[in-house]
Design a protein around this motif. Structure first.
Motif, PDB file in Angstrom:
ATOM      1  N   LEU A 127      63.507  16.427 111.482  1.00 14.68           N
ATOM      2  CA  LEU A 127      62.819  15.153 111.388  1.00 14.68           C
ATOM      3  C   LEU A 127      61.390  15.395 110.950  1.00 14.68           C
ATOM      4  O   LEU A 127      60.565  15.819 111.726  1.00 14.68           O
ATOM      5  N   LEU A 128      61.141  15.101 109.686  1.00 13.74           N
ATOM      6  CA  LEU A 128      59.761  15.209 109.241  1.00 13.74           C
ATOM      7  C   LEU A 128      59.007  14.028 109.822  1.00 13.74           C
ATOM      8  O   LEU A 128      59.566  12.950 109.951  1.00 13.74           O
ATOM      9  N   PRO A 129      57.752  14.232 110.172  1.00 13.29           N
ATOM     10  CA  PRO A 129      57.001  13.077 110.685  1.00 13.29           C
ATOM     11  C   PRO A 129      57.020  12.004 109.602  1.00 13.29           C
ATOM     12  O   PRO A 129      56.651  12.253 108.478  1.00 13.29           O
ATOM     13  N   LYS A 130      57.498  10.825 109.961  1.00  9.92           N
ATOM     14  CA  LYS A 130      57.672   9.794 108.956  1.00  9.92           C
ATOM     15  C   LYS A 130      57.263   8.477 109.576  1.00  9.92           C
ATOM     16  O   LYS A 130      57.775   8.086 110.602  1.00  9.92           O
ATOM     17  N   ASN A 131      56.295   7.813 108.953  1.00 10.82           N
ATOM     18  CA  ASN A 131      55.791   6.561 109.496  1.00 10.82           C
ATOM     19  C   ASN A 131      56.834   5.447 109.365  1.00 10.82           C
ATOM     20  O   ASN A 131      57.564   5.377 108.383  1.00 10.82           O
ATOM     21  N   LEU A 132      56.875   4.561 110.370  1.00  8.52           N
ATOM     22  CA  LEU A 132      57.738   3.387 110.300  1.00  8.52           C
ATOM     23  C   LEU A 132      57.465   2.630 109.002  1.00  8.52           C
ATOM     24  O   LEU A 132      56.315   2.436 108.612  1.00  8.52           O
ATOM     25  N   GLN A 133      58.550   2.216 108.324  1.00 11.27           N
ATOM     26  CA  GLN A 133      58.424   1.483 107.072  1.00 11.27           C
ATOM     27  C   GLN A 133      58.713  -0.001 107.290  1.00 11.27           C
ATOM     28  O   GLN A 133      59.499  -0.373 108.156  1.00 11.27           O
ATOM     29  N   GLU A 134      58.091  -0.839 106.463  1.00 13.94           N
ATOM     30  CA  GLU A 134      58.311  -2.285 106.507  1.00 13.94           C
ATOM     31  C   GLU A 134      58.499  -2.773 105.085  1.00 13.94           C
ATOM     32  O   GLU A 134      57.915  -2.224 104.150  1.00 13.94           O
ATOM     33  N   VAL A 135      59.337  -3.782 104.920  1.00 14.09           N
ATOM     34  CA  VAL A 135      59.480  -4.398 103.597  1.00 14.09           C
ATOM     35  C   VAL A 135      59.818  -5.873 103.772  1.00 14.09           C
ATOM     36  O   VAL A 135      60.552  -6.249 104.685  1.00 14.09           O
ATOM     37  N   GLU A 136      59.242  -6.703 102.903  1.00 15.74           N
ATOM     38  CA  GLU A 136      59.526  -8.138 102.915  1.00 15.74           C
ATOM     39  C   GLU A 136      60.772  -8.389 102.071  1.00 15.74           C
ATOM     40  O   GLU A 136      60.869  -7.886 100.949  1.00 15.74           O
ATOM     41  N   VAL A 137      61.724  -9.130 102.638  1.00 14.53           N
ATOM     42  CA  VAL A 137      62.982  -9.406 101.930  1.00 14.53           C
ATOM     43  C   VAL A 137      63.288 -10.902 102.007  1.00 14.53           C
ATOM     44  O   VAL A 137      63.074 -11.527 103.045  1.00 14.53           O
ATOM     45  N   PRO A 138      63.783 -11.500 100.921  1.00 17.47           N
ATOM     46  CA  PRO A 138      64.165 -12.907 100.975  1.00 17.47           C
ATOM     47  C   PRO A 138      65.568 -13.068 101.558  1.00 17.47           C
ATOM     48  O   PRO A 138      66.449 -12.238 101.310  1.00 17.47           O
ATOM     49  N   LEU A 139      65.776 -14.136 102.330  1.00 18.19           N
ATOM     50  CA  LEU A 139      67.130 -14.454 102.793  1.00 18.19           C
ATOM     51  C   LEU A 139      67.955 -14.935 101.600  1.00 18.19           C
ATOM     52  O   LEU A 139      67.447 -15.628 100.717  1.00 18.19           O
ATOM     53  N   VAL A 140      69.230 -14.555 101.579  1.00 18.40           N
ATOM     54  CA  VAL A 140      70.129 -14.900 100.476  1.00 18.40           C
ATOM     55  C   VAL A 140      71.187 -15.872 101.003  1.00 18.40           C
ATOM     56  O   VAL A 140      71.750 -15.654 102.081  1.00 18.40           O
ATOM     57  N   ALA A 141      71.463 -16.920 100.239  1.00 20.34           N
ATOM     58  CA  ALA A 141      72.450 -17.921 100.651  1.00 20.34           C
ATOM     59  C   ALA A 141      73.816 -17.271 100.852  1.00 20.34           C
ATOM     60  O   ALA A 141      74.209 -16.391 100.085  1.00 20.34           O
ATOM     61  N   ASP A 142      74.541 -17.732 101.887  1.00 21.11           N
ATOM     62  CA  ASP A 142      75.860 -17.163 102.192  1.00 21.11           C
ATOM     63  C   ASP A 142      76.785 -17.209 100.978  1.00 21.11           C
ATOM     64  O   ASP A 142      77.488 -16.247 100.686  1.00 21.11           O
ATOM     65  N   GLU A 143      76.779 -18.353 100.267  1.00 23.60           N
ATOM     66  CA  GLU A 143      77.725 -18.477  99.148  1.00 23.60           C
ATOM     67  C   GLU A 143      77.388 -17.499  98.020  1.00 23.60           C
ATOM     68  O   GLU A 143      78.282 -16.956  97.366  1.00 23.60           O
TER      69      GLU A 143
END
Length: 274
Positions: free
Chosen positions: A178-194
């Motif tokens: 386990l290399l020291p690795k900072n927690l990552q965050e990303v913004e994602v859009p919700l996608v319609a079920d259909e």
């Protein structure tokens, strides 16, 4: 979409009796990294994010295999597929709280493991109900680095396109140090079920939701982690990282367990225990 093309966002855990199908070769140009298209998270920004550590019998070491979220001072929400084997043993699991980098040194022991009763070890994530609750040995003290994420009201609805965030460490290999690795965050859009069903077909069950777009997605090793959206000014957890086809592909967003589908089950367990 054949099964072998679906690349689960989980480390295979053969030594723990896991039987999750993962294609060994994700294909050219796909890096086995965690959160895709994201960046380092700041200290205390996502205080509910936890890391789920497993004891690897074969290599005799602790491995960070999944994420999770603190939804109560003594309970963590994660993915059922993060808990391999028919009879998981609590001593093989620890939870890391309030840290941006992987570390199990001052982690908390798990006292109880509850996989959702509808989750099937045979069908895995494709059968739905990919959620599990972990009770910690003792309640945790909230601080500026450790806090709870709210669950959404049962009536809450988030329209497609809502911009939410997903976080995780998304490790790249099972036996790798386990290399020291900072927690990552990303913004994602919700996608319609259909829209999601157009691409994944009937694999998308009613208790799943999709989020992400090309180049922005959760990925390998982020399983069990939280997808959070703002609800009337408050962060609430709407999804649990479950599976997807590779990572960040156009037309194949990440698939999440839909938290509102499991509210009665979650509340029953976290409020009924002393």
């Amino acid at each position: 979409l054949p099964l072998q093309m679906l690349w689960l966002l989980v480390l295979t855990l053969p030594c723990l009796g896991g039987s999750v199908p993962v294609t060994s070769d994700p294909g050219p140009g796909t890096e086995l990294v965690g959160i895709m298209g994201g960046h380092d998270a700041a200290d205390g920004k996502w205080p509910w994010q936890v890391g789920l550590w497993f004891w690897n019998q074969t290599s005799s070491q602790w491995i960070l295999g999944c994420g999770g979220s603190l939804i109560h001072r003594q309970w963590v929400l994660t993915a059922a597929h993060c808990i391999p084997g028919r009879h998981p043993v609590t001593r093989d699991f620890k939870v890391q709280l309030g840290q941006l980098r992987p570390s199990y040194s001052d982690s908390v022991q798990v006292a109880r493991i509850i996989r959702h009763p509808k989750y099937s070890l045979e069908n895995g994530v494709f059968g739905g109900a990919d959620v599990a609750l972990l009770k910690l040995e003792a309640p945790v003290q909230p601080s500026n680095l450790v806090g709870l994420i709210s669950l959404p009201p049962a009536s809450s609805a988030f329209p497609p396109g809502t911009r939410c965030w997903v976080t995780g460490w998304g490790l790249i290999g099972f036996q790798e140090s386990l290399l020291p690795k900072n927690l990552q965050e990303v913004e994602v859009p919700l996608v319609a079920d259909e829209i999601c069903r157009q691409h994944y077909g009937n694999r998308i069950k009613d208790d799943m939701l999709c989020a992400g777009r090309r180049g922005r997605d959760s990925c390998y090793g982020d399983s069990g982690g939280p997808l959070v959206c703002k609800w009337r000014g408050t962060w609430v957890q709407v999804g649990v990282v479950s599976w997807g086809r590779r990572c960040g592909l156009r037309n194949f967003p990440g698939v999440y367990a839909r938290v509102t589908s499991f509210l009665p089950w979650i509340h029953r367990h976290i409020h009924s225990s002393p």
